[in-house]
Design an enzyme around this catalytic site. Sequence first.
Site, PDB file in Angstrom:
ATOM      1  N   HIS A  59       0.779  -1.409  -0.140  1.00  0.00           N
ATOM      2  CA  HIS A  59       0.093  -0.059  -0.059  1.00  0.00           C
ATOM      3  C   HIS A  59       0.933   1.279   0.070  1.00  0.00           C
ATOM      4  O   HIS A  59       1.515   1.506   0.949  1.00  0.00           O
ATOM      5  CB  HIS A  59      -0.921  -0.005   1.068  1.00  0.00           C
ATOM      6  N   LEU A  60       0.919   1.841  -0.964  1.00  0.00           N
ATOM      7  CA  LEU A  60       1.869   3.134  -1.297  1.00  0.00           C
ATOM      8  C   LEU A  60       1.023   4.289  -0.856  1.00  0.00           C
ATOM      9  O   LEU A  60       1.569   5.434  -0.620  1.00  0.00           O
ATOM     10  CB  LEU A  60       2.439   3.266  -2.675  1.00  0.00           C
ATOM     11  N   ASN A  91      -6.627   0.715  -3.299  1.00  0.00           N
ATOM     12  CA  ASN A  91      -7.265   1.147  -2.289  1.00  0.00           C
ATOM     13  C   ASN A  91      -6.843   2.612  -1.878  1.00  0.00           C
ATOM     14  O   ASN A  91      -6.511   3.014  -0.689  1.00  0.00           O
ATOM     15  CB  ASN A  91      -7.738   0.465  -1.104  1.00  0.00           C
ATOM     16  N   HIS A 178      -9.172 -10.435  -1.538  1.00  0.00           N
ATOM     17  CA  HIS A 178      -9.034 -10.471   0.276  1.00  0.00           C
ATOM     18  C   HIS A 178     -10.199 -11.086   0.552  1.00  0.00           C
ATOM     19  O   HIS A 178     -11.318 -10.795   0.702  1.00  0.00           O
ATOM     20  CB  HIS A 178      -9.102  -8.863   0.493  1.00  0.00           C
ATOM     21  N   ASN A 277      -5.549  -6.658   9.430  1.00  0.00           N
ATOM     22  CA  ASN A 277      -6.411  -7.793   8.655  1.00  0.00           C
ATOM     23  C   ASN A 277      -5.842  -8.223   7.578  1.00  0.00           C
ATOM     24  O   ASN A 277      -5.196  -7.720   6.567  1.00  0.00           O
ATOM     25  CB  ASN A 277      -7.534  -6.186   8.223  1.00  0.00           C
ATOM     26  N   ASP A 304       2.057  -7.014   2.479  1.00  0.00           N
ATOM     27  CA  ASP A 304       0.926  -6.260   2.846  1.00  0.00           C
ATOM     28  C   ASP A 304       1.045  -4.827   3.679  1.00  0.00           C
ATOM     29  O   ASP A 304       0.806  -4.593   4.593  1.00  0.00           O
ATOM     30  CB  ASP A 304      -0.251  -7.047   3.618  1.00  0.00           C
TER      31      ASP A 304
HETATM   32 ZN   LIG Z   1      -6.060  -7.291   2.370  1.00  0.00          ZN
END
Ligand SMILES: [Zn+2]
Length: 429
Positions: A59-60, A91, A178, A277, A304
């Site tokens: 996630h950047l 996201n 996911h 999560n 992640d």
């Molecule tokens: Zn995830």
Amino acid sequence: MTGTWLITGARPLGGDPADVLVSGEAVAEIGPGLDAPGSQRLDADGLILLPGLVDLHTHLREPGREDAETVASGTAAAALGGYTTVHAMANTEPVADTAGVVEQVWRLGRQAGRCDVQPVGAVTAGLEGSRLAELGAMADSAARVRVFSDDGQCVHDAVLMRRALEYVRAFGGVIAQHAQEPRLTSGAQVNEGEISGRLGLAGWPAVAEEAIVARDCLLAAHVGSALHVCHVSTSGSVEIIRWAKAKGWQVTAEVTPHHLLLTEALAGGYDPVFKVNPPLRTAEDVQALRAGLADGTIDCVATDHAPHPLEDKETEWQAAAFGMTGLETALRVVHEALVQPGLLDWAGVADRMSARPAAIGRLSGHGRVAPGEPASLVLYDPSPREAVDPASHASKSRNTPFAGMVLPGRVVATFLRGRPTVLDGKLAW
Ligand SMILES: [Zn+2]
């Protein structure tokens, strides 16, 4: 800073020492006693040489949450961790669900220059789970998206999941799920079990993951398409994936470093740095995940990496954000959890952290250290044992669950297509 580099005495994939000549963007020669007058030299005695690591799950945060991470800071963190490619999850704000957004992220990665950024496209518009995003346009864009995921959200509608699998089959894409049944995890905070009961926090049952994994394996088989299971966290999921692979179905899976080392017991102190999560699970799950990665049931390690600003993590457990950073510690954690106990050798690490994730991402030019291949490499010193110091991290966020934990090893140098991004454990530029 490209040119010619002579790396002396390194141990390719942990094998016998050899010299490696890097010329331009490629590995030119590997062998003992190489000489290359005029080249820059890097003394790598005792260091393990691996292909540059590939992360399928980063996630950047850019665009939209540049307070947590940017493409520039996240790729600097990636380089320090030995990565030469990261897949940027969709996201963001706006969501990466159009050709325009994925091309923006891809261009930011090219500008940052320390690590290739391969955007992941959203499966559904706005991650809302109601209609498919522009999968074909993202695949045809300059970013050439092949991995699609609503990560953070589960594509829980079986019809939409089926359509997505059917759609990407045409161009050899993959849906990365996911796996989290939303009704079974409403309000869930920690693994469901003795600990959730004692803490008085809503439990997150293993079946909420396993039910989706099983359903999606069956859907992938039914439509003849490719499923990738994100961050597998339970022993039951490992068993289901083992069964699906035995059937010959196109199912792959990843596990995070934190699920390979940490257990739900850490939630006992109510420190939200351990809130993630899917949640940290039991010691039995950790053993099953390690065994699954070792025997190839789980294809790869994916970080992640989920950076969050302090104010979103240093609050009470229920209000805190889910997620942990991971790029800068992943190789050390895999060393501790898999290599030290003898479950994987360094060739196995290269396979699970470079070759296989590259194959799942449909990328070429990764995963091998050989003449003629791109010189995307990492040099790793296996000997030190030091506490993890978040202050030394390049990530904008500090939410590492490994802070202060003594782990083996140190990334000494990273090369991206012949150009050093990290030298002597620090950013090279
Ligand atoms: Zn995830």
